[in-house]
Write an enzyme that holds these catalytic residues in place. Structure first.
Site, PDB file in Angstrom:
ATOM      1  N   LYS A 200       0.860  -1.186   0.000  1.00 48.91           N
ATOM      2  CA  LYS A 200       0.000   0.000   0.000  1.00 48.91           C
ATOM      3  C   LYS A 200       0.891   1.229   0.000  1.00 48.91           C
ATOM      4  O   LYS A 200       1.634   1.482   0.957  1.00 48.91           O
ATOM      5  CB  LYS A 200      -0.913  -0.001   1.223  1.00 48.91           C
ATOM      6  CG  LYS A 200      -1.737   1.265   1.334  1.00 48.91           C
ATOM      7  CD  LYS A 200      -2.809   1.171   2.384  1.00 48.91           C
ATOM      8  CE  LYS A 200      -3.512   2.506   2.548  1.00 48.91           C
ATOM      9  NZ  LYS A 200      -4.637   2.421   3.482  1.00 48.91           N
ATOM     10  N   LYS A 253      -2.046  -1.567  -3.938  1.00 47.91           N
ATOM     11  CA  LYS A 253      -2.894  -0.381  -3.923  1.00 47.91           C
ATOM     12  C   LYS A 253      -2.028   0.865  -4.016  1.00 47.91           C
ATOM     13  O   LYS A 253      -1.065   0.950  -3.262  1.00 47.91           O
ATOM     14  CB  LYS A 253      -3.691  -0.393  -2.616  1.00 47.91           C
ATOM     15  CG  LYS A 253      -4.553   0.811  -2.383  1.00 47.91           C
ATOM     16  CD  LYS A 253      -5.246   0.679  -1.065  1.00 47.91           C
ATOM     17  CE  LYS A 253      -5.847   2.027  -0.767  1.00 47.91           C
ATOM     18  NZ  LYS A 253      -6.024   2.298   0.597  1.00 47.91           N
TER      19      LYS A 253
END
Ligand code: PBG
Length: 330
Positions: A200, A253
């Protein structure tokens, strides 16, 4: 490609592009509605449906509306939702995060009883619940790693108790997958799966989400815990650690800015891999679509297709319903 293949004019690549039937026959990537996860914002207060200005077509919903929306998504072919909670009150500990009557816990029970087969995934993180908007416990302006783990574990167990099928830690503290896994094992919900937001990045593309979840950090930014977009090997290390700690699925992400990472993760680990097409990616497409600069269905579908082609098994996307409906018309 194989060297034994003919060359032009014996070989003509366009032959297999001539009709829809031929193109379908040799397509390499498929997208099904069930590959798409719909993220939903559930709010504990205010009107039933609250539009998010930077995300056209996405609303914050009270629980009753969320149950309806999930039913409509099911009818479109969506089989899983990811839930974010906006609590009635926030404090420095994020106390509402693991409250048995918290917004997510209530939503889980309502969704489970209305839609027994819908897979319920919950975001596990403190930023939606803390008054300072950081993803963990803050002391002297620093986000504490180990003190946060306990809070995340308690949040995950309370989601499991309320009916979550999958808990998805998105906080980026070190060791959180292990801590959550141990807490689930010690609870009566050891079979709750873990989807780790492993790679992330500290991305500029989360802006609209912070409007939606009212979770913009009150000071500083998230670069002391989320990943540096300049790095790629580090993403593999994050994934390796999360798998070693027991993650069942790993996630990359944002998605389109990280297709290279999706591909490396899938090739290196071969494990179930998800990608999150985040709020800013959605906003970017919608901004062009509302101006008539891009065609809605085609642009959204191509973005999802690219993420699948890069190696993601499934995609979390705010366009899930639209894409699912357009797939069904194909
Ligand atoms: C919570 C969380 C965020 C997103 C998913 N979980 C916000 C953030 O990290 O700042 C972003 C999702 C999106 O932008 O759609 N930590």
């Amino acid at each position: 490609m194989s060297e034994s293949r003919a060359e032009f004019p014996r070989l003509r690549m366009r032959r297999l592009r001539r009709t829809p039937g031929l193109r379908d026959l040799v397509r390499e990537t498929r997208v099904e509605p069930s590959d798409l996860i719909l993220p939903m914002f559930i709010t504990a207060q205010g009107s039933q449906r609250q539009p998010i200005s930077s995300m056209p077509g996405v609303d914050r919903l009270r629980v009753d509306r969320a149950v309806e929306e999930a039913g409509a998504a099911w009818d479109d072919g969506i089989r899983a939702v990811l839930l974010f909670g906006i609590p009635a009150s926030k404090d420095d500990q994020g106390s509402q995060a693991d409250h048995s009557d918290g917004v997510i816990q209530g939503a889980l029970r309502a969704l489970r009883s209305a839609h027994p087969d819908l897979t319920l995934i919950t975001d596990v993180c403190l930023c939606e619940y803390t008054d300072h908007g950081h993803c963990g416990i803050v002391e002297d302006g620093r986000v504490l790693n180990d003190a946060t783990l306990e809070r995340l574990a308690a949040q995950a167990v309370s989601h499991a108790a309320a009916g979550a099928d999958i808990v998805a830690p998105s906080d980026m503290m070190d060791g959180r997958v292990g801590a959550i896994g141990m807490a689930l094992d010690n609870s009566v919900f050891p079979d709750t799966a873990m989807l780790a937001y492993s790679a992330k990045y500290a991305s500029a593309f989360y802006g609209p989400f912070r409007e939606a979840a009212d979770s913009a950090p009150a000071f500083g930014d998230r670069r002391s815990y989320q990943m540096d977009p300049r790095n790629s090997d580090e993403a593999l290390e994050e994934v390796r650690l999360d798998l070693a700690e027991g993650a069942d699925i790993v996630m990359v992400k944002p998605a389109l800015p990280c297709l290279d990472i999706v591909r490396r993760v899938k090739d290196t680990f071969g494990c179930p891999t998800a990608a999150y097409q985040v709020s800013g990616e959605y906003a970017m497409l919608e901004a062009a679509i509302t101006r008539g600069w891009l065609e809605a269905d085609a642009a959204h579908l191509e973005a999802i297709l690219a993420i699948r082609r890069a190696g993601a098994d499934f995609v979390l996307t705010y366009a899930a319903r639209r894409v699912a409906r357009s797939l069904r018309r194909e």
